[in-house]
Design a protein around this motif. Sequence first.
Motif, PDB file in Angstrom:
ATOM      1  N   ASN A  21      -2.357  26.146  40.551  1.00 52.79           N
ATOM      2  CA  ASN A  21      -1.554  27.355  40.506  1.00 52.79           C
ATOM      3  C   ASN A  21      -2.405  28.394  39.794  1.00 52.79           C
ATOM      4  O   ASN A  21      -2.444  28.424  38.571  1.00 52.79           O
ATOM      5  CB  ASN A  21      -0.234  27.123  39.783  1.00 52.79           C
ATOM      6  CG  ASN A  21       0.742  28.259  40.002  1.00 52.79           C
ATOM      7  OD1 ASN A  21       0.423  29.247  40.658  1.00 52.79           O
ATOM      8  ND2 ASN A  21       1.924  28.129  39.449  1.00 52.79           N
ATOM      9  N   VAL A 135      -1.170  27.663  49.696  1.00 56.91           N
ATOM     10  CA  VAL A 135      -0.506  28.938  49.939  1.00 56.91           C
ATOM     11  C   VAL A 135      -1.284  30.006  49.181  1.00 56.91           C
ATOM     12  O   VAL A 135      -1.485  29.884  47.971  1.00 56.91           O
ATOM     13  CB  VAL A 135       0.966  28.910  49.460  1.00 56.91           C
ATOM     14  CG1 VAL A 135       1.575  30.303  49.515  1.00 56.91           C
ATOM     15  CG2 VAL A 135       1.780  27.934  50.288  1.00 56.91           C
ATOM     16  N   ARG A 148       8.015  33.588  47.246  1.00 59.18           N
ATOM     17  CA  ARG A 148       6.864  32.685  47.151  1.00 59.18           C
ATOM     18  C   ARG A 148       7.330  31.237  47.221  1.00 59.18           C
ATOM     19  O   ARG A 148       6.709  30.404  47.870  1.00 59.18           O
ATOM     20  CB  ARG A 148       6.081  32.958  45.864  1.00 59.18           C
ATOM     21  CG  ARG A 148       5.384  34.308  45.874  1.00 59.18           C
ATOM     22  CD  ARG A 148       4.383  34.474  44.765  1.00 59.18           C
ATOM     23  NE  ARG A 148       4.910  34.314  43.437  1.00 59.18           N
ATOM     24  CZ  ARG A 148       5.235  35.309  42.610  1.00 59.18           C
ATOM     25  NH1 ARG A 148       5.078  36.553  42.995  1.00 59.18           N
ATOM     26  NH2 ARG A 148       5.694  35.059  41.414  1.00 59.18           N
ATOM     27  N   THR A 152       6.254  27.901  49.659  1.00 55.26           N
ATOM     28  CA  THR A 152       5.755  26.638  49.102  1.00 55.26           C
ATOM     29  C   THR A 152       6.712  25.484  49.379  1.00 55.26           C
ATOM     30  O   THR A 152       6.279  24.342  49.486  1.00 55.26           O
ATOM     31  CB  THR A 152       5.478  26.744  47.581  1.00 55.26           C
ATOM     32  OG1 THR A 152       6.683  27.095  46.903  1.00 55.26           O
ATOM     33  CG2 THR A 152       4.391  27.767  47.286  1.00 55.26           C
ATOM     34  N   PRO A 158       4.352  19.554  46.793  1.00 57.83           N
ATOM     35  CA  PRO A 158       3.951  20.878  46.299  1.00 57.83           C
ATOM     36  C   PRO A 158       2.497  21.208  46.660  1.00 57.83           C
ATOM     37  O   PRO A 158       1.590  20.442  46.347  1.00 57.83           O
ATOM     38  CB  PRO A 158       4.133  20.756  44.777  1.00 57.83           C
ATOM     39  CG  PRO A 158       5.161  19.688  44.609  1.00 57.83           C
ATOM     40  CD  PRO A 158       4.915  18.715  45.735  1.00 57.83           C
ATOM     41  N   PRO A 159       2.296  22.344  47.330  1.00 55.98           N
ATOM     42  CA  PRO A 159       0.939  22.733  47.734  1.00 55.98           C
ATOM     43  C   PRO A 159       0.201  23.433  46.598  1.00 55.98           C
ATOM     44  O   PRO A 159       0.801  23.832  45.593  1.00 55.98           O
ATOM     45  CB  PRO A 159       1.194  23.714  48.874  1.00 55.98           C
ATOM     46  CG  PRO A 159       2.474  24.386  48.471  1.00 55.98           C
ATOM     47  CD  PRO A 159       3.290  23.302  47.809  1.00 55.98           C
ATOM     48  N   VAL A 161      -1.470  26.694  45.067  1.00 60.81           N
ATOM     49  CA  VAL A 161      -1.078  28.095  45.193  1.00 60.81           C
ATOM     50  C   VAL A 161      -2.158  28.972  44.569  1.00 60.81           C
ATOM     51  O   VAL A 161      -2.569  28.741  43.431  1.00 60.81           O
ATOM     52  CB  VAL A 161       0.286  28.367  44.514  1.00 60.81           C
ATOM     53  CG1 VAL A 161       0.634  29.848  44.590  1.00 60.81           C
ATOM     54  CG2 VAL A 161       1.385  27.522  45.137  1.00 60.81           C
TER      55      VAL A 161
END
Length: 171
Positions: A21, A135, A148, A152, A158-159, A161
């Motif tokens: 993230n 993403v 957002r 996702t 969970p990708p 980001v």
Amino acid sequence: AGQREIGEQIAVDLAESHPMNRLLQGEVGSGKTLVALRAMLRVVDSGGQAALLAPTEVLAQQHHRSITALLGDLAGGGMLGGAAEATTVELLTGSMTKTQRTAPLSRLATGEAGIVIGTHALLEEHVQFFDLGLVVVDEQHRFGVEQRAALTDKAGSPPHVLVMTATPIPR
């Protein structure tokens, strides 16, 4: 040098067992899109898909043109004459007709398309990914947390980001 440095940091993040993230901040023209493309290609090379969310159709189309041009033959996945390791780069915007959206949506759902660039159209319920791994949100300040999250949430797990923003200019 800055592009290489952050690219290496992102590569390390993408190799971790937990999702990245990261905020990528830089002046207009500093190469944020190129850094993001390198991250997207790492995910595609690993078998996943990447989505780039842009706030306007003009910016989404610009990203699509520049990324397709940068990739050259590598953007011709599944096309006659395309490189064997190529992927398909799709564009998805709100102004596209249902007919224009059908083929890109199918390629996203089957995993044939590795990269999709789009606007809020990517957030629509009927947009499905085979394996969304990254993403990228351009001009992140133009999207809310819920928008957002809507993208996702389309991933099975969970990708990663990567949000990008231009350096604010003090007034």
